[in-house]
Design an enzyme around this catalytic site. Structure first.
Site, mmCIF file in Angstrom:
data_model
loop_
_atom_site.group_PDB
_atom_site.id
_atom_site.type_symbol
_atom_site.label_atom_id
_atom_site.label_comp_id
_atom_site.label_asym_id
_atom_site.label_seq_id
_atom_site.Cartn_x
_atom_site.Cartn_y
_atom_site.Cartn_z
ATOM 1 N N SER A 44 18.991 36.178 8.891
ATOM 2 C CA SER A 44 18.226 34.862 8.715
ATOM 3 C C SER A 44 17.950 34.482 10.373
ATOM 4 C CB SER A 44 19.096 33.933 8.057
ATOM 5 O OG SER A 44 18.462 32.591 8.134
ATOM 6 N N TYR A 96 8.376 28.979 8.937
ATOM 7 C CA TYR A 96 9.471 30.073 9.258
ATOM 8 C C TYR A 96 10.887 29.429 8.859
ATOM 9 C CZ TYR A 96 12.407 32.978 12.001
ATOM 10 O OH TYR A 96 13.388 33.950 12.575
ATOM 11 N N LYS A 119 13.477 31.369 6.010
ATOM 12 C CA LYS A 119 14.732 31.447 6.229
ATOM 13 C C LYS A 119 15.847 30.707 5.339
ATOM 14 C CE LYS A 119 14.287 34.773 9.036
ATOM 15 N NZ LYS A 119 14.381 36.293 8.514
#
Length: 290
Positions: A137, A151, A155
């Site tokens: 991650s 983004y 994650k």
């Protein structure tokens, strides 16, 4: 476990290649995946010359394709003991900028791909009652900042999936680890992508603009030493060395003090919000005599 078999996605560079290198040096067996062998000739050569194998896997491929390729990887040694979902990339920009294609590609690479590879290895791990799944991650998977919304969302999704997998498979002897790196001197910042749509004029002088402008100046100046991070990660995953004492004892592994500090601060703000909500619930219960 003697000579465990690793499947490491995104082994063409960065943490993926360094982890493959470290595992091979420890006499572990490694299968690295790259998107295109012809575009990753140096990495492919290094892994193969040191006794590993390399397969091609594009993490944006359909589920059936990825499952087939995982099965092919499993047939090399007859098992996969450790899956490291390392492949990923980042598109940074304001939330208003992202096209549907950019959103889908970010999720296909960072979420769907790791989901499908995990589906591919779980039957064998369940049958053997052993295995370990590592999902790479980011500090952004716990603390998303301006400009990192897409983004961070991918994650966050990876971490949510990982938490569920942890609960689903621990009774089968399978471990799960979420790795949350901060800023390290890898090619991550070099590979940053931006949306095709420009940042709207209204964001001029905003925190989004200033944050996005900051990243180019940070390339090559990140404080984190990737070799030290990979050494720690290898020991925690393999159970070897001093840091091996954490093997199977933690669900999350932040890497770098910048990640540790950010996640600690984020956790504190969450607890503060929960405390305020608790006060409201207690006040309401008291008012109604509940």
């Amino acid at each position: 476990m003697a000579n465990p078999v690793w499947l490491i996605t995104g082994a063409s560079n960065g943490f993926g290649l360094a982890l493959a290198r470290t595992a091979l040096a420890a006499k572990h067996r490694v299968i690295g995946s790259v998107r295109n062998k012809n575009a990753s000739t140096n990495a492919v050569r290094e892994i193969v010359e040191n006794g590993g194998h390399v397969i091609e896997v594009d993490m944006t491929e359909p589920q059936s394709n990825i499952l087939t390729k995982v099965q092919e990887a499993e047939s090399i040694y007859g098992r996969i003991d450790i899956l490291v979902n390392n492949a990923g990339y980042s598109v940074l920009g304001g939330i208003e900028q992202f096209s549907e294609d950019e959103v889908l590609r970010q999720y296909r690479t960072n979420v769907y791909g790791p989901l499908f590879t995990t589906q591919g290895v779980l039957p064998g791990m369940r049958m053997r009652r052993s295995g370990f799944i590592v999902n790479m991650s980011s500090v952004g998977g716990q603390d998303s900042q301006a400009g990192g919304g897409l983004y961070g969302a991918s994650k966050f999704a990876l971490e949510g999936m990982s938490e569920s997998i942890y609960h689903e498979v621990k009774e089968f002897g399978i471990g799960v680890l979420i790795v949350e790196p901060g800023l390290f001197r890898t090619n991550f910042l070099h590979a940053l992508q931006t949306p095709k749509k420009p940042l709207p004029e209204g964001y001029k002088g905003s925190i989004v603009e200033s944050t996005l402008n900051l990243f180019p100046s940070m390339v090559g100046k990140q404080k984190g030493d990737p070799d030290k991070a990979v050494h720690r990660l290898f020991e925690v995953v393999s159970g070897e060395g001093n840091d091996g004492k954490l093997h199977g004892k933690v669900l999350r592994l932040p890497l770098g003090m910048d990640a540790i500090d950010r996640i600690d601060k984020k956790a504190r703000t969450v607890l503060e919000d929960v405390a305020e909500a608790r006060k409201l619930e207690e006040e309401a219960s008291s008012a109604f005599g509940i």
